[in-house]
Design an enzyme around this catalytic site. Structure first.
Site, PDB file in Angstrom:
ATOM      1  N   TYR A 156       3.283  -9.129  -8.196  1.00  0.00           N
ATOM      2  CA  TYR A 156       4.302  -9.228  -9.259  1.00  0.00           C
ATOM      3  C   TYR A 156       5.554  -8.408  -8.980  1.00  0.00           C
ATOM      4  CZ  TYR A 156       1.545  -5.123 -10.726  1.00  0.00           C
ATOM      5  OH  TYR A 156       0.855  -3.940 -10.745  1.00  0.00           O
ATOM      6  N   LYS A 157       5.597  -7.716  -7.838  1.00  0.00           N
ATOM      7  CA  LYS A 157       6.788  -6.920  -7.523  1.00  0.00           C
ATOM      8  C   LYS A 157       7.746  -7.778  -6.699  1.00  0.00           C
ATOM      9  CE  LYS A 157       4.210  -2.681  -8.149  1.00  0.00           C
ATOM     10  NZ  LYS A 157       3.241  -1.754  -7.586  1.00  0.00           N
ATOM     11  N   PHE A 174       0.349   6.105  -5.032  1.00  0.00           N
ATOM     12  CA  PHE A 174       0.284   5.655  -6.421  1.00  0.00           C
ATOM     13  C   PHE A 174      -1.090   6.030  -6.977  1.00  0.00           C
ATOM     14  CE2 PHE A 174      -0.131   2.490  -9.818  1.00  0.00           C
ATOM     15  CZ  PHE A 174       1.121   2.552 -10.396  1.00  0.00           C
ATOM     16  N   ASP A 201      -1.393   0.064   1.746  1.00  0.00           N
ATOM     17  CA  ASP A 201      -0.989  -0.588   0.504  1.00  0.00           C
ATOM     18  C   ASP A 201       0.479  -1.000   0.666  1.00  0.00           C
ATOM     19  OD1 ASP A 201      -0.149  -1.279  -2.057  1.00  0.00           O
ATOM     20  OD2 ASP A 201      -1.584   0.084  -3.003  1.00  0.00           O
ATOM     21  N   ARG A 220      14.751   5.288 -11.125  1.00  0.00           N
ATOM     22  CA  ARG A 220      14.405   4.456  -9.975  1.00  0.00           C
ATOM     23  C   ARG A 220      15.149   3.125 -10.063  1.00  0.00           C
ATOM     24  NH1 ARG A 220       8.294   2.461  -8.712  1.00  0.00           N
ATOM     25  NH2 ARG A 220       8.646   1.381 -10.670  1.00  0.00           N
TER      26      ARG A 220
END
Ligand SMILES: *Cc1c(COP(=O)(O)O)cnc(C)c1O
Length: 410
Positions: free
Chosen positions: A221-222, A125, A196, A369
């Site tokens: 928050y995922k 990312f 990560d 996605r």
């Protein structure tokens, strides 16, 4: 052909099915973006309201002690630790993922004086890479970021390397590194691993202690359902904790914050990685999301995630042959918890899906996605999502002009 009735039978037999009711979700909506922003747990609103009106409103500053606000980073950190295979005292909840990457990458480099290379892969990312680029500038070139293809990482881990910084699951394709093998190769070269877990924590079991990981960060928050901009977390293996010099040496990581000494002296253990005052309201919301996951069996979550993804792949192949590329790995061992299709009109097709009450997201240049969050995504949702995709492709509704307009956030 897989039928809808067969798929609904899978939901009947699903041991996790009861968890869906713990979330605020409109029944007509198919939410396949919990890998980007997890759904809202039903008890979060009442808990946050209580923290606001009682703990803040009535108890005021006494809440730092009385309601243990001061203990939130380590308390929630230990709970997250249970989801990622970390024994207590090795995880704190703090800051954002980007900031935690900076803190731990700087710490990793300091643990390996004389080495300046950070290895990562081109699928990482971008913010993780940007943070290393910033660190390189700050140190006047004291850091070199070396990027390789994700299947070439092990070969790139040489004796020059200080830190191997990887995101376990590729955010765009769902491709997953072999954490145990890469960590072993990292240690064989005398380097430090920094993982990560943004697309791992809460999505499937992670075994940081068991694989001998050194450092890790992840996102609140995922899959942890902590709410928009929820605080992130970081992990430092016990054996490194007293050697770490936090580059962001804030007062709440000081050995005695309320002594107000003029000189910085790091706290013992994981606490030194806390920088400033914790965002109490956001942490209260995050704790609600983490608590739900702790009630569920992570092996069951993983098994359902694999089954949902296999079903999704099969339905796309059966009902839309040749229409989309499939970039998420068919081999579950090499996959996180998402399905990724490619199409040159991917952005417009995603907008047409959203109009049809299916929410995935789009990642440039051409990826559709679909995040699979087994606590609240049903097998029937996967069937219906593919069915609506079939309709959109047959009727070409994605060609409508309103679906071509790019929003700021995709
Ligand atoms: C989502 C994500 C981030 C987000 O970082 P923030 O600091 O929360 O904006 C970072 N890294 C990875 C790999 C991610 O997937």
């Amino acid at each position: 052909m897989v039928t809808r009735a067969e798929v609904l039978a899978l939901d009947q037999a699903d041991q996790l099915a009861g968890f869906r009711d713990r979330f605020v979700l409109d029944d007509g909506l198919i939410y396949l973006d919990g890998n980007s922003l997890g759904a809202l747990p039903k008890h979060t609103a009442a808990r946050v309201a209580d923290v606001v009106s009682r703990e803040w409103g009535r108890d005021l500053i006494t809440s730092w002690n009385r309601n243990d606000w001061i203990g939130m980073p380590t308390r929630i950190g230990d709970k997250i630790g249970r989801l990622i295979g970390a024994a207590p005292g090795q995880v704190v909840c703090s800051d954002s993922t980007s900031i935690n990457v900076f803190k731990l990458a700087a710490a990793a480099l300091a643990l390996r004086p004389g080495r300046r290379v950070v290895v990562s892969d081109r699928g990482n990312f971008p913010t993780d890479l940007y943070m290393i680029q910033g660190l390189a500038e700050l140190t006047g070139g004291g850091v070199e970021l070396r990027l390789v293809d994700e299947t070439e990482v092990s070969a790139a881990i040489t004796e020059e390397v200080a830190c191997v910084m990887l995101t376990e699951v590729n955010y765009r394709t769902g491709w997953r590194h072999d954490m145990a093998a890469v960590t072993a190769a990292t240690h064989a070269a005398g380097a430090i691993s920094l993982w990560d877990l943004a697309h791992s924590a809460g999505a499937f079991p992670v075994a940081l202690d068991a694989v001998g990981a050194d450092l890790a960060v992840g996102c609140g928050y995922k899959y942890l359902n902590g709410g928009p901009g929820a605080p992130a977390f970081l992990y430092v293996a016990q054996r490194h904790q007293d050697s770490i010099r936090p580059p962001l040496s804030g007062w709440l990581g000081h050995d005695a914050p309320f002594a107000f000494d003029l000189g910085y002296r790091p706290a013992a253990g994981i606490q030194r990685n806390v920088c400033g005052t914790p965002p109490v309201l956001s942490m209260a919301a995050l704790e609600c999301g983490v608590d739900i996951l702790l009630e569920a069996d992570l092996d069951a979550i993983r098994a359902k995630s694999v089954a949902l993804a296999d079903l999704f792949h099969t339905l796309v192949e059966e009902r839309l042959p040749g229409t989309f590329g499939i970039v998420s790995p068919r081999d579950a061992a090499r996959r996180g918890s998402q399905v990724c299709l490619t199409h040159e009109a991917g952005y417009a097709i995603v907008q047409a899906l959203i109009a049809a009450r299916v929410i995935p997201d789009f990642r440039a240049p051409n990826i559709l996605r679909f995040g699979l969050t087994p606590l609240y995504v049903r097998f029937g949702d996967v069937w219906d999502a593919v069915d609506r995709l079939v309709t959109i492709m047959e009727t070409k509704t994605w060609q409508q002009p309103e679906f071509q307009v790019r929003a700021k956030v995709t």
